[in-house]
Design a protein around this motif. Structure first.
Motif, mmCIF file in Angstrom:
data_model
loop_
_atom_site.group_PDB
_atom_site.id
_atom_site.type_symbol
_atom_site.label_atom_id
_atom_site.label_comp_id
_atom_site.label_asym_id
_atom_site.label_seq_id
_atom_site.Cartn_x
_atom_site.Cartn_y
_atom_site.Cartn_z
ATOM 1 N N SER A 1 9.387 -11.136 100.531
ATOM 2 C CA SER A 1 10.185 -10.561 99.444
ATOM 3 C C SER A 1 11.606 -11.102 99.458
ATOM 4 O O SER A 1 12.156 -11.448 98.406
ATOM 5 N N GLY B 1 0.929 -2.685 96.223
ATOM 6 C CA GLY B 1 0.957 -3.345 97.532
ATOM 7 C C GLY B 1 1.407 -2.411 98.633
ATOM 8 O O GLY B 1 0.866 -2.433 99.748
ATOM 9 N N LEU C 1 -0.948 -1.563 101.777
ATOM 10 C CA LEU C 1 -0.498 -2.038 103.081
ATOM 11 C C LEU C 1 -0.781 -1.031 104.186
ATOM 12 O O LEU C 1 -1.214 -1.397 105.271
ATOM 13 N N ARG D 1 5.662 -9.038 104.696
ATOM 14 C CA ARG D 1 5.994 -8.651 103.321
ATOM 15 C C ARG D 1 7.502 -8.645 103.080
ATOM 16 O O ARG D 1 7.972 -9.099 102.039
#
Length: 115
Positions: free
Chosen positions: A36, A78, A82, A32
């Motif tokens: 990002s 998210g 997660l 992630r």
């Protein structure tokens, strides 16, 4: 390079990067973070290219700005999700979303050809 071409031509630069990160086997939090960071840099470069080429307008900036709240909501959702997924479940979910994206893109392309 493929991602950059896809970003400026279709607005869908993510799939090649996601596949690459999946292949590298990053754990969900690193996956992630890398994704990002990539999208942040890619977005800045694309905005610069669109501004220099004259494609960007005040209207397109306003439309993009209108989506900013959704970015923050998606990030929060998210982040909460997660922590609840195992690494394997995360990997399956990412691959499922990639397949759904591919099918959706193919469906749109076929619909445009048919019209």
């Amino acid at each position: 390079a493929i991602s950059g071409v896809l970003n400026t031509s279709t607005g869908m630069n993510g799939p090649p990067v996601v596949l690459y990160l999946q292949e590298r086997g990053y754990p969900p939090d690193e996956f992630r973070g890398a994704l990002s960071a990539f999208f942040f840099v890619s977005g800045i470069v694309s905005l610069g290219a669109f501004a220099v080429s004259g494609v960007m307008t005040w209207e397109s900036l306003a439309l993009g700005g209108a989506g900013i709240p959704a970015v923050f909501l998606g990030h929060a959702a998210g982040h909460r999700l997660l922590g609840r997924l195992s690494a394997e479940a995360f990997r399956r979910m990412v691959l499922g979303l990639l397949i759904a994206t591919a099918l959706s893109s193919m469906g749109l392309a076929i619909a445009r050809l048919a019209s």
